[in-house]
Design an enzyme around this catalytic site. Structure first.
Site, PDB file in Angstrom:
ATOM      1  CB  CYS A  73      -0.790   0.015   1.024  1.00 14.80           C
ATOM      2  SG  CYS A  73      -1.896   1.930   0.935  1.00 14.80           S
ATOM      3  CB  CYS A  77      -1.887   4.155   8.314  1.00 14.77           C
ATOM      4  SG  CYS A  77      -2.810   4.088   7.094  1.00 14.77           S
ATOM      5  CB  CYS A  80      -1.010  -0.051   8.546  1.00 16.37           C
ATOM      6  SG  CYS A  80      -1.723  -1.645   7.181  1.00 16.37           S
ATOM      7  CB  CYS A 117     -14.874  -7.693   6.844  1.00 16.53           C
ATOM      8  SG  CYS A 117     -15.110  -6.012   6.123  1.00 16.53           S
ATOM      9  CB  CYS A 148     -18.573  -5.988   5.524  1.00 21.11           C
ATOM     10  SG  CYS A 148     -17.272  -4.021   6.164  1.00 21.11           S
ATOM     11  CB  CYS A 208     -17.903  -0.679   9.076  1.00 18.95           C
ATOM     12  SG  CYS A 208     -16.670  -1.431  10.713  1.00 18.95           S
ATOM     13  NE  ARG A 280     -17.067  -5.849  14.238  1.00 21.69           N
ATOM     14  CZ  ARG A 280     -17.550  -5.064  13.284  1.00 21.69           C
ATOM     15  NH1 ARG A 280     -16.602  -4.624  12.114  1.00 21.69           N
ATOM     16  NH2 ARG A 280     -19.157  -5.170  12.958  1.00 21.69           N
TER      17      ARG A 280
END
Ligand code: SAM
Ligand code: DTB
Ligand code: SF4
Length: 344
Positions: A73, A77, A80, A117, A148, A208, A280
């Site tokens: 990616c 972040c 991550c 998801c 999701c 979400c 969650r």
């Protein structure tokens, strides 16, 4: 015997928060901070009271994650493991094929999950990515699972295309308070996240959206995250609260772990401020132990990620989760409660 508490949802009562927001219809950071600072037993009691007013008792949603496009990616972040610029050992892979995803979704359904998801390590999908993911959504939905996806930033026409494909939920986290965001990510702005959430909402997809704690944020940033979430109008249908999984190679790998009781407080405050949201208990359960997880359920968590893996890191295995739910007398959404079955 079937657990009737589950099969017959209880009527939803009009809720009057035990701690009323300072400004009607809008939560201030100070009001949320005051909740976070309450004596823990008072906070838990209040959260459980709100929970019982709005949800059938003992019902826990099981949502299974699958990383359909892993690694590489371009974003940075700080938490991550899938960011290309961090040396975490995660290899970049191509988007998974439909039949492979279908096998994983069927296995999740067979294990008792009701939501599936699909996560992709994209900054923002291209239109041709949306076409391919639409195929995945159609196939998974065909199994009778809620769908999701979490694919990064979306434009409005992309959100509409996902809605047409049958997408039920889009996960896009705000992660932390706006004031702390630039300490964690510099390749995009907080407003970009808010814009995507608006596109998702306008397309008619359920939202979400949650965040991560344990990233070195101050208590006021935790309150600021909850304020952002609770003041979305309407607030998200699902609110994942993640405890940072500290992955070697990421800039946040050496963050001071959050005190588990402070994590429980975050769950309680999410429950109180967003009574009808599925709160969650998300990443970080492997490090938590059963007693802390039990406190999170008492604080109003009513969903977990279920399956041996999150996206690339580990999660408690299915057998351990089944055992935990049984021990606590909790039931997976849509299933007869194991404890009830044992008792009758
Ligand atoms: N690329 C998309 C995005 O950022 O929205 C979707 C995938 S991304 C991995 C989904 C979410 O996972 C992030 O927003 C973050 O909240 C959560 N996450 C990622 N790494 C994490 C970690 N190490 N610990 C806890 N949560 C994490
Ligand atoms: C969310 O809030 N947490 C999930 C899901 N949404 C996509 C992801 C957690 C990721 C944990 C680290 C990893 O396995 O990549
Ligand atoms: Fe990319 Fe999402 Fe990871 Fe950020 S959280 S680096 S956008 S996969």
């Amino acid at each position: 015997m079937v657990n009737t508490a589950l099969s017959t949802p209880q009527p939803i009562q009009l809720h009057r928060p035990v701690s009323a927001p300072v400004v009607r219809g809008e939560w201030t950071v100070a009001a949320i901070q005051a909740l976070l600072d309450k004596p823990l037993m008072d906070l838990l009691f209040e959260a459980q009271t709100v929970h019982r007013q709005h949800w059938p008792q003992g019902d826990i949603e099981l949502a299974t994650l699958l990383s359909v496009k892993t690694g590489g990616c371009p974003e940075n972040c700080g938490y991550c493991p899938q960011a290309a610029e961090f040396d975490t050992g995660v290899k970049a892979e191509k988007l998974m094929a439909v039949d492979e995803v279908l096998r994983a979704a069927q296995a999740a359904k067979d294990a008792g999950a009701t939501r599936f998801c699909m996560g992709a390590a994209w900054r923002a999908p291209k239109d041709r990515d949306i076409e391919k993911v639409s195929e995945l959504i159609g196939a998974v939905k065909g199994l009778g699972l809620q769908t999701c996806a979490t694919l990064g930033m979306l434009e409005s026409h992309q959100a509409l295309a996902l809605k047409d494909a049958g997408l039920d939920y889009y996960n896009h986290n705000l992660d932390t308070a706006p004031e702390y965001y630039t300490d964690v990510v510099s390749t995009r702005a907080y407003q970009d996240r808010l814009d995507t959430l608006q596109h998702v909402r306008s397309a008619g997809i359920s939202v979400c959206c949650g965040g991560i704690v344990g990233m070195g944020e101050a208590p006021v940033h935790r309150a600021g995250l909850i304020a952002q979430l609770a003041n979305l109008n309407p607030y998200p249908e699902s609110v994942p609260i993640n405890s940072l999984v500290r992955v070697p190679g990421t800039p946040l790998a050496d963050s001071e772990p959050i005190d588990p009781l402070d994590f429980v407080r975050m769950i309680a405050v999410a429950r109180i401020t967003m009574p009808r949201a599925r709160v969650r208990l998300s990443a970080g359960r492997q490090q938590m132990g059963e007693a802390v997880q039990a406190m999170c359920f008492l604080a109003g968590a009513n969903s977990i990620f279920y399956g041996d893996k999150l996206l690339v890191t580990g999660n408690p295995d299915v057998g351990a989760d089944e055992q935990l739910l049984r021990k606590l007398g909790l039931c997976a959404t849509g299933q007869a409660c194991a404890r009830e079955l044992e008792l009758n």
